[in-house]
Scaffold this motif. Sequence first.
Motif, PDB file in Angstrom:
ATOM      1  N   MET A   2       1.433  14.253  53.942  1.00  0.00           N
ATOM      2  CA  MET A   2       2.343  14.743  52.124  1.00  0.00           C
ATOM      3  C   MET A   2       2.080  15.725  51.678  1.00  0.00           C
ATOM      4  O   MET A   2       0.906  16.814  52.353  1.00  0.00           O
ATOM      5  CB  MET A   2       0.421  14.265  51.312  1.00  0.00           C
ATOM      6  CG  MET A   2       0.877  13.182  49.732  1.00  0.00           C
ATOM      7  SD  MET A   2       0.000  12.239  49.472  1.00  0.00           S
ATOM      8  CE  MET A   2      -1.669  13.116  49.719  1.00  0.00           C
ATOM      9  N   ARG A  70       0.650  10.250  41.681  1.00  0.00           N
ATOM     10  CA  ARG A  70       0.755  10.384  42.660  1.00  0.00           C
ATOM     11  C   ARG A  70       0.921   8.399  42.587  1.00  0.00           C
ATOM     12  O   ARG A  70      -0.329   7.981  42.412  1.00  0.00           O
ATOM     13  CB  ARG A  70      -0.385  10.300  44.166  1.00  0.00           C
ATOM     14  CG  ARG A  70      -0.298  10.182  45.362  1.00  0.00           C
ATOM     15  CD  ARG A  70      -1.010  10.879  46.411  1.00  0.00           C
ATOM     16  NE  ARG A  70      -2.206  10.366  46.285  1.00  0.00           N
ATOM     17  CZ  ARG A  70      -2.967   9.472  46.753  1.00  0.00           C
ATOM     18  NH1 ARG A  70      -2.250   8.546  47.785  1.00  0.00           N
ATOM     19  NH2 ARG A  70      -4.006   8.085  46.311  1.00  0.00           N
ATOM     20  N   THR A  74       3.465   4.738  47.702  1.00  0.00           N
ATOM     21  CA  THR A  74       3.809   5.574  48.843  1.00  0.00           C
ATOM     22  C   THR A  74       3.936   6.798  49.618  1.00  0.00           C
ATOM     23  O   THR A  74       4.163   7.746  50.171  1.00  0.00           O
ATOM     24  CB  THR A  74       5.257   5.305  48.581  1.00  0.00           C
ATOM     25  OG1 THR A  74       5.264   6.934  47.472  1.00  0.00           O
ATOM     26  CG2 THR A  74       5.779   4.202  48.229  1.00  0.00           C
ATOM     27  N   ASP A  76       3.812   9.483  47.434  1.00  0.00           N
ATOM     28  CA  ASP A  76       4.862  10.421  47.221  1.00  0.00           C
ATOM     29  C   ASP A  76       4.602  10.642  45.232  1.00  0.00           C
ATOM     30  O   ASP A  76       4.051  10.366  45.050  1.00  0.00           O
ATOM     31  CB  ASP A  76       5.823   9.149  46.158  1.00  0.00           C
ATOM     32  CG  ASP A  76       7.639   9.087  47.463  1.00  0.00           C
ATOM     33  OD1 ASP A  76       7.188   9.596  48.800  1.00  0.00           O
ATOM     34  OD2 ASP A  76       8.028   7.824  47.227  1.00  0.00           O
ATOM     35  N   LYS A  78       4.518  11.787  42.130  1.00  0.00           N
ATOM     36  CA  LYS A  78       5.556  11.627  41.188  1.00  0.00           C
ATOM     37  C   LYS A  78       6.072  12.595  39.927  1.00  0.00           C
ATOM     38  O   LYS A  78       6.358  12.774  39.262  1.00  0.00           O
ATOM     39  CB  LYS A  78       5.187  10.703  40.223  1.00  0.00           C
ATOM     40  CG  LYS A  78       5.083   8.872  41.542  1.00  0.00           C
ATOM     41  CD  LYS A  78       6.945   9.212  41.865  1.00  0.00           C
ATOM     42  CE  LYS A  78       6.456   7.696  42.371  1.00  0.00           C
ATOM     43  NZ  LYS A  78       8.169   7.305  43.300  1.00  0.00           N
TER      44      LYS A  78
END
Length: 83
Positions: A2, A70, A74, A76, A78
């Motif tokens: 990440m 987050r 995934t 990701d 956000k």
Amino acid sequence: MMLIPCPFCGPRNESEFAYGGPVKPDRPDPNAVTDAQWVDYLMQVPNPLGPVHERWHHARGCGVWLTIWRDTRTHDIKEAPDA
């Protein structure tokens, strides 16, 4: 891996950060809630599937605490912190 966006250092590897946990609601007055409610506040950690508001500490960097959104499915990011 990440990449967490630090407002001072830019996108950095997650290995530079220490996880601070999800953002919790404001701490209630322990004298104004029941024992069960107090124990729930202290011990129950939310573990939702999807976007989570989290705290991260840039421990191996500038030392700032960040709050990000987050997605737990995934990983990701956000919504990143403002600089």
